[in-house]
Design a protein around this motif. Structure first.
Motif, PDB file in Angstrom:
ATOM      1  N   GLY A  30       0.845  -1.229   0.090  1.00 25.33           N
ATOM      2  CA  GLY A  30       0.097   0.008  -0.185  1.00 25.33           C
ATOM      3  C   GLY A  30       0.892   1.388   0.065  1.00 25.33           C
TER       4      GLY A  30
ATOM      5  N   TYR B 241      -4.041   8.602   0.882  1.00 26.58           N
ATOM      6  CA  TYR B 241      -4.068   7.607   1.397  1.00 26.58           C
ATOM      7  C   TYR B 241      -5.765   7.110   1.981  1.00 26.58           C
TER       8      TYR B 241
ATOM      9  N   TRP C 210      -8.317   4.575   0.356  1.00 30.40           N
ATOM     10  CA  TRP C 210      -8.888   3.566   1.229  1.00 30.40           C
ATOM     11  C   TRP C 210     -10.362   3.696   1.246  1.00 30.40           C
TER      12      TRP C 210
ATOM     13  N   LEU D 250      -7.789  -3.883   6.694  1.00 31.56           N
ATOM     14  CA  LEU D 250      -6.497  -4.226   6.373  1.00 31.56           C
ATOM     15  C   LEU D 250      -5.558  -5.230   7.257  1.00 31.56           C
TER      16      LEU D 250
ATOM     17  N   LEU E 219      -4.921  -1.460  -2.656  1.00 32.40           N
ATOM     18  CA  LEU E 219      -4.844  -0.043  -2.036  1.00 32.40           C
ATOM     19  C   LEU E 219      -3.459   0.510  -2.963  1.00 32.40           C
TER      20      LEU E 219
END
Length: 313
Positions: A69, A180, A184, A200, A212
């Protein structure tokens, strides 16, 4: 160039990933972990030379950490990239701590090439072409890969279609920061449609972190090439093709590029955790010599194999 008075050993991301671990749960990897750490101790005592390519390792960092990610731009900014990632409340601190340990090891390696060289097959096309021809199987597609890729594409397509719900024009025009949290949020809203938990951690952690990472890249490239949302399907296909070509390379493709770099720079040994690759290289080494028209002294070894040789040297 590495010191020829010592055995020159080329390491890639997977070796650093192994050595940086504080413990290993996979019993099959435990001997390799111990051997890898022993080899590192030998390096500290200057009994062996551990080398890598800045160019090739940079691409390793980008691809491997993207699967967690994290967006890495280049090896000079990895620590800053990790810092920025950690500011997001969803960041896995176990991942970031491990990444920092990998970077710390990387910074101690000897470098055999810098940013003056290009990356991958463009650096040494003849070597890459011949190594690939010898090592790659005719049908490298893994069972089930197509179905998984189709689902991945469908999830990312749904995410792209929903970006306009969370991005305003100001945020979409921001080319400097990776959002982020927003990315997400979009992904978490889509995952349940495909029977995946929007989390996650747990059994879906690896899948969701990888998604992601791909979505982060899709958004970053989309911002530069698509000034207004929503993103059209045709443009999504264009962006996803770019993302897949750079960030979804198979491990065998990366190994081929590393091996080609070793051949180009006269390295003694390429260290790998892939026992199948080591066996394949040994078994097909004569074919590679014929293809290159020259002798090949490079060996591809697992840490346990190299450590055993160093003990008896």
């Amino acid at each position: 160039m590495a010191d020829r008075r010592r055995t020159s050993v080329y390491v890639d991301y997977h070796i650093l990933d192994l050595i940086a671990r504080t413990q290993v749960s996979d019993e099959a990897l435990l001997p390799e972990w111990h051997a890898g750490r022993s080899i590192w101790d030998r390096y500290r005592r200057e009994a062996v030379s551990l080398v890598t390519s800045v160019d090739e390792m940079e691409l390793d960092f980008v691809i491997q950490m993207n699967r967690g990610g994290l967006c890495v731009t280049d090896t000079f900014q990895i620590t800053d990239n990790i810092d920025n990632f950690e500011r997001w409340e969803g960041a896995d601190r176990a991942d970031t701590e491990h990444w920092r340990a990998i970077v710390e090891l990387y910074d101690q390696l000897e470098v055999i090439s810098g940013h003056d060289d290009l990356v991958g097959e463009h650096t040494h096309p003849h070597y890459c072409e011949q190594v690939a021809r010898v090592l790659q199987d005719e049908s490298p597609v893994e069972t089930g890969r197509s179905a998984a890729t189709d689902e991945e594409t469908a999830i990312l397509r749904d995410c792209a279609a929903a970006l306009h719900d969370v991005y305003d024009m100001q945020l979409w025009a921001d080319l400097k920061h990776v959002q982020y949290g927003l990315n997400w949020k979009v992904l978490a809203s889509v995952l349940p449609r495909y029977a995946h938990s929007a989390t996650l951690d747990g059994e879906d952690a690896a899948l969701n972190k990888n998604l992601l990472g791909l979505l982060n890249r899709l958004v970053n490239i989309g911002k530069k090439s698509c000034p207004r949302l929503p993103m059209q399907d045709r443009h999504f296909d264009f962006v996803l093709d770019i993302v897949r070509k750079k960030y979804c390379q198979d491990d065998i493709d990366r190994s081929i590029s590393h091996i080609a770099h070793c051949l180009r720079t006269g390295i003694d040994c390429y260290l790998t955790t892939d026992g199948g690759l080591a066996e394949k290289f040994t078994g097909r080494k004569q074919n590679l010599q014929l293809a290159l028209g020259t002798s090949v002294h490079l060996e591809v070894l697992r840490p346990t194999e190299l450590e055993e040789r160093l003990k008896t040297a």
